[in-house]
Write a protein that holds these residues in place. Structure first.
Motif, short mmCIF file in Angstrom:
data_model
loop_
_atom_site.label_atom_id
_atom_site.label_comp_id
_atom_site.label_asym_id
_atom_site.label_seq_id
_atom_site.Cartn_x
_atom_site.Cartn_y
_atom_site.Cartn_z
N GLY A 55 0.88 -0.92 0.52
CA GLY A 55 -0.37 0.47 -0.11
C GLY A 55 0.60 1.53 -0.25
N ALA A 56 0.40 2.29 0.01
CA ALA A 56 1.24 4.00 -0.14
C ALA A 56 0.41 4.15 1.07
N GLY A 57 1.00 5.59 1.26
CA GLY A 57 0.60 7.14 2.12
C GLY A 57 -0.05 6.72 3.23
N ASP A 58 -1.46 7.07 4.23
CA ASP A 58 -1.82 6.40 6.07
C ASP A 58 -2.17 5.17 5.75
N ASP A 59 -2.46 4.15 4.70
CA ASP A 59 -3.09 2.91 4.61
C ASP A 59 -1.92 2.36 4.11
N ALA A 60 -0.56 2.64 3.91
CA ALA A 60 0.20 1.52 4.17
C ALA A 60 0.69 0.51 5.17
N VAL A 61 0.77 -0.84 4.77
CA VAL A 61 1.18 -1.40 6.31
C VAL A 61 3.03 -2.03 5.89
N THR A 62 3.36 -2.54 7.17
CA THR A 62 4.91 -2.42 6.89
C THR A 62 5.47 -3.52 7.91
N ARG A 63 5.86 -5.00 6.95
CA ARG A 63 6.15 -5.83 8.36
C ARG A 63 7.73 -5.76 7.84
N THR A 64 7.99 -6.54 8.69
CA THR A 64 9.65 -7.37 8.75
C THR A 64 9.70 -8.37 9.21
N SER A 65 10.52 -9.41 8.55
CA SER A 65 10.47 -11.16 8.40
C SER A 65 11.39 -11.19 9.51
#
Length: 124
Positions: A55-65
């Motif tokens: 995603g992008a902007g305010d709706d982005a989701v970040t995950r770390t392996s």
């Protein structure tokens, strides 16, 4: 975002591009499998290494392996908006390769995904 990123593209039945989404981070990220449910929801599997973003902007989701690489399962709305992302992984290299839609197996809404993991993995 860097190195190899994964992409998901939706096309009309006439071959016109509807939308494209990108997922990834500074390391190698790969899209593997896709399924579409009867309402147009798009389920996408693949793998990512390090920290990746969907995603992008305010709706982005970040995950770390959790290790070398982890598998991901993401759901996109018919218009390409990201609904959610979940991951599978452990200290080694892990991957999600294919997904079924809820309609294929169960009217109650669950779906199935397949992939690989080495050693141990955490799901969800």
């Amino acid at each position: 975002r860097n190195d190899f990123d994964a992409f998901l593209a939706a096309y009309s039945s006439e071959g016109d591009l509807l939308w494209v989404e990108q997922a990834g981070g500074p390391e190698q990220d790969t899209g593997r499998g896709v399924a579409v449910d009867r309402d147009g929801g798009v389920y996408w599997t693949g793998s990512f290494a390090g920290t990746a973003m969907w995603g992008a902007g305010d709706d982005a989701v970040t995950r770390t392996s959790a290790g070398g690489s982890d598998g991901f399962l993401a759901l996109y709305a018919p218009d390409g908006a990201l609904e959610w992302v979940t991951t599978v992984g452990g200290p080694e290299s892990d991957d999600l390769r294919a997904v079924s839609t809820p309609d294929m197996f169960s009217p109650t809404g669950w779906l199935a995904a397949t992939g690989t993991f080495r050693s141990v993995a955490t799901f969800g």
